[in-house]
Design a protein around this motif. Structure first.
Motif, PDB file in Angstrom:
ATOM      1  N   ALA A 121      39.506 -33.227 -30.059  1.00 25.58           N
ATOM      2  CA  ALA A 121      39.299 -34.396 -29.198  1.00 25.58           C
ATOM      3  C   ALA A 121      38.214 -34.125 -28.163  1.00 25.58           C
ATOM      4  O   ALA A 121      37.398 -35.006 -27.858  1.00 25.58           O
ATOM      5  CB  ALA A 121      40.610 -34.779 -28.517  1.00 25.58           C
ATOM      6  N   PHE A 122      38.175 -32.914 -27.637  1.00 30.18           N
ATOM      7  CA  PHE A 122      37.136 -32.532 -26.674  1.00 30.18           C
ATOM      8  C   PHE A 122      35.764 -32.613 -27.341  1.00 30.18           C
ATOM      9  O   PHE A 122      34.829 -33.197 -26.793  1.00 30.18           O
ATOM     10  CB  PHE A 122      37.407 -31.121 -26.150  1.00 30.18           C
ATOM     11  N   ALA A 123      35.641 -32.040 -28.530  1.00 24.78           N
ATOM     12  CA  ALA A 123      34.368 -32.069 -29.256  1.00 24.78           C
ATOM     13  C   ALA A 123      33.938 -33.498 -29.570  1.00 24.78           C
ATOM     14  O   ALA A 123      32.747 -33.819 -29.522  1.00 24.78           O
ATOM     15  CB  ALA A 123      34.477 -31.250 -30.540  1.00 24.78           C
ATOM     16  N   ALA A 124      34.906 -34.359 -29.855  1.00 22.17           N
ATOM     17  CA  ALA A 124      34.605 -35.767 -30.151  1.00 22.17           C
ATOM     18  C   ALA A 124      34.324 -36.573 -28.887  1.00 22.17           C
ATOM     19  O   ALA A 124      33.830 -37.695 -28.964  1.00 22.17           O
ATOM     20  CB  ALA A 124      35.773 -36.386 -30.912  1.00 22.17           C
ATOM     21  N   GLY A 125      34.654 -36.009 -27.731  1.00 21.64           N
ATOM     22  CA  GLY A 125      34.410 -36.686 -26.457  1.00 21.64           C
ATOM     23  C   GLY A 125      35.527 -37.596 -26.004  1.00 21.64           C
ATOM     24  O   GLY A 125      35.424 -38.233 -24.958  1.00 21.64           O
ATOM     25  N   SER A 126      36.608 -37.657 -26.728  1.00 26.66           N
ATOM     26  CA  SER A 126      37.663 -38.624 -26.401  1.00 26.66           C
ATOM     27  C   SER A 126      38.573 -38.216 -25.252  1.00 26.66           C
ATOM     28  O   SER A 126      39.346 -39.045 -24.772  1.00 26.66           O
ATOM     29  CB  SER A 126      38.501 -38.934 -27.649  1.00 26.66           C
ATOM     30  N   VAL A 127      38.501 -36.972 -24.783  1.00 25.84           N
ATOM     31  CA  VAL A 127      39.332 -36.549 -23.649  1.00 25.84           C
ATOM     32  C   VAL A 127      38.471 -36.049 -22.489  1.00 25.84           C
ATOM     33  O   VAL A 127      38.950 -35.352 -21.613  1.00 25.84           O
ATOM     34  CB  VAL A 127      40.352 -35.443 -24.047  1.00 25.84           C
ATOM     35  N   ARG A 128      37.212 -36.472 -22.447  1.00 20.46           N
ATOM     36  CA  ARG A 128      36.278 -35.888 -21.484  1.00 20.46           C
ATOM     37  C   ARG A 128      35.900 -36.782 -20.308  1.00 20.46           C
ATOM     38  O   ARG A 128      34.936 -36.488 -19.592  1.00 20.46           O
ATOM     39  CB  ARG A 128      35.017 -35.441 -22.207  1.00 20.46           C
ATOM     40  N   ALA A 129      36.654 -37.830 -20.046  1.00 26.94           N
ATOM     41  CA  ALA A 129      36.335 -38.689 -18.897  1.00 26.94           C
ATOM     42  C   ALA A 129      36.325 -37.892 -17.598  1.00 26.94           C
ATOM     43  O   ALA A 129      35.520 -38.153 -16.700  1.00 26.94           O
ATOM     44  CB  ALA A 129      37.326 -39.848 -18.802  1.00 26.94           C
ATOM     45  N   ALA A 130      37.171 -36.890 -17.498  1.00 32.47           N
ATOM     46  CA  ALA A 130      37.247 -36.064 -16.297  1.00 32.47           C
ATOM     47  C   ALA A 130      36.028 -35.160 -16.138  1.00 32.47           C
ATOM     48  O   ALA A 130      35.777 -34.634 -15.060  1.00 32.47           O
ATOM     49  CB  ALA A 130      38.514 -35.214 -16.332  1.00 32.47           C
ATOM     50  N   CYS A 131      35.266 -34.990 -17.184  1.00 37.12           N
ATOM     51  CA  CYS A 131      34.122 -34.067 -17.182  1.00 37.12           C
ATOM     52  C   CYS A 131      32.820 -34.724 -16.729  1.00 37.12           C
ATOM     53  O   CYS A 131      31.802 -34.034 -16.575  1.00 37.12           O
ATOM     54  CB  CYS A 131      33.919 -33.487 -18.585  1.00 37.12           C
ATOM     55  N   GLU A 132      32.827 -36.028 -16.518  1.00 35.47           N
ATOM     56  CA  GLU A 132      31.585 -36.775 -16.284  1.00 35.47           C
ATOM     57  C   GLU A 132      30.717 -36.225 -15.163  1.00 35.47           C
ATOM     58  O   GLU A 132      29.515 -36.173 -15.289  1.00 35.47           O
ATOM     59  CB  GLU A 132      31.904 -38.250 -16.028  1.00 35.47           C
ATOM     60  N   GLU A 133      31.297 -35.815 -14.053  1.00 32.85           N
ATOM     61  CA  GLU A 133      30.510 -35.346 -12.909  1.00 32.85           C
ATOM     62  C   GLU A 133      30.530 -33.827 -12.783  1.00 32.85           C
ATOM     63  O   GLU A 133      30.065 -33.285 -11.781  1.00 32.85           O
ATOM     64  CB  GLU A 133      31.055 -35.972 -11.628  1.00 32.85           C
ATOM     65  N   CYS A 134      31.049 -33.137 -13.760  1.00 33.99           N
ATOM     66  CA  CYS A 134      31.219 -31.685 -13.671  1.00 33.99           C
ATOM     67  C   CYS A 134      29.910 -30.949 -13.928  1.00 33.99           C
ATOM     68  O   CYS A 134      29.189 -31.250 -14.881  1.00 33.99           O
ATOM     69  CB  CYS A 134      32.284 -31.215 -14.666  1.00 33.99           C
ATOM     70  N   GLU A 135      29.626 -29.965 -13.104  1.00 32.57           N
ATOM     71  CA  GLU A 135      28.403 -29.171 -13.254  1.00 32.57           C
ATOM     72  C   GLU A 135      28.384 -28.342 -14.531  1.00 32.57           C
ATOM     73  O   GLU A 135      27.348 -27.888 -14.983  1.00 32.57           O
ATOM     74  CB  GLU A 135      28.216 -28.261 -12.042  1.00 32.57           C
ATOM     75  N   TRP A 136      29.560 -28.129 -15.140  1.00 32.42           N
ATOM     76  CA  TRP A 136      29.675 -27.321 -16.361  1.00 32.42           C
ATOM     77  C   TRP A 136      29.640 -28.175 -17.634  1.00 32.42           C
ATOM     78  O   TRP A 136      29.716 -27.636 -18.738  1.00 32.42           O
ATOM     79  CB  TRP A 136      30.984 -26.522 -16.337  1.00 32.42           C
ATOM     80  N   ALA A 137      29.543 -29.483 -17.521  1.00 29.51           N
ATOM     81  CA  ALA A 137      29.698 -30.381 -18.671  1.00 29.51           C
ATOM     82  C   ALA A 137      28.756 -30.041 -19.830  1.00 29.51           C
ATOM     83  O   ALA A 137      29.196 -29.975 -20.983  1.00 29.51           O
ATOM     84  CB  ALA A 137      29.522 -31.837 -18.246  1.00 29.51           C
ATOM     85  N   GLN A 138      27.478 -29.845 -19.559  1.00 27.33           N
ATOM     86  CA  GLN A 138      26.531 -29.538 -20.646  1.00 27.33           C
ATOM     87  C   GLN A 138      26.829 -28.183 -21.270  1.00 27.33           C
ATOM     88  O   GLN A 138      26.721 -28.005 -22.484  1.00 27.33           O
ATOM     89  CB  GLN A 138      25.096 -29.606 -20.142  1.00 27.33           C
ATOM     90  N   PHE A 139      27.187 -27.220 -20.445  1.00 28.70           N
ATOM     91  CA  PHE A 139      27.556 -25.891 -20.927  1.00 28.70           C
ATOM     92  C   PHE A 139      28.739 -26.008 -21.894  1.00 28.70           C
ATOM     93  O   PHE A 139      28.727 -25.453 -22.991  1.00 28.70           O
ATOM     94  CB  PHE A 139      27.918 -25.021 -19.714  1.00 28.70           C
ATOM     95  N   CYS A 140      29.770 -26.768 -21.503  1.00 26.11           N
ATOM     96  CA  CYS A 140      30.958 -26.945 -22.343  1.00 26.11           C
ATOM     97  C   CYS A 140      30.639 -27.712 -23.621  1.00 26.11           C
ATOM     98  O   CYS A 140      31.217 -27.434 -24.678  1.00 26.11           O
ATOM     99  CB  CYS A 140      32.056 -27.638 -21.547  1.00 26.11           C
TER     100      CYS A 140
END
Length: 142
Positions: free
Chosen positions: A105-124
């Motif tokens: 789900a993370f790879a598909a982006g379906s659980v990543r709403a919390a990641c939108e403003e995170c500085e690590w988002a591109q790394f993850c």
């Protein structure tokens, strides 16, 4: 028992041994090992076991309202995906099936709403794109 805030349920999916400081990374490595060995996770509100080395750092985001909002979004997404009710005080075990579902789900982006403003988002995103090959949290089959 490992104490985790909501958004760290997502962060642990892509943890590869990098972090804010050497102390933070060493601590996170120990926690990844505990989770990988099957230790239960208790959901907490606010700073958790991963945050511990950062709590004395004035600019740490551990207590920011935006981080609490990130926790709520992540916890809701994980709970929905796993079909669980997850609130502070809930106990969760990450067996291999749950970990695989979360990573898919993370790879598909379906659980990543919390990641939108995170500085690590591109790394993850790169770690997910590589199939989580170097991710350090593993899970046992139960």
């Amino acid at each position: 028992m490992v104490r985790l805030r909501g958004h760290h349920l997502l962060c642990l999916l892509t943890f590869v041994g990098e972090g804010y400081t050497p102390a933070f990374t060493r601590n996170y490595l120990r926690i990844a090992g505990r989770i990988s060995s099957g230790e239960a996770i208790e959901i907490v509100e606010g700073p958790d076991d991963i945050c511990a080395p950062m709590l004395d750092v004035p600019e740490a985001h551990c207590r920011n309202d935006s981080t609490l909002d990130r926790d709520e979004k992540a916890l809701a997404a994980v709970a929905d995906l796993l079909g669980l009710s997850l609130t502070p005080g809930s106990i969760l075990r990450l067996d291999s099936e749950r970990l695989e579902r979360l990573r898919a789900a993370f790879a598909a982006g379906s659980v990543r709403a919390a990641c939108e403003e995170c500085e690590w988002a591109q790394f993850c995103t790169r770690i997910a794109r590589d199939g989580f090959a170097d991710a350090l949290v593993k899970a046992k089959r139960l």
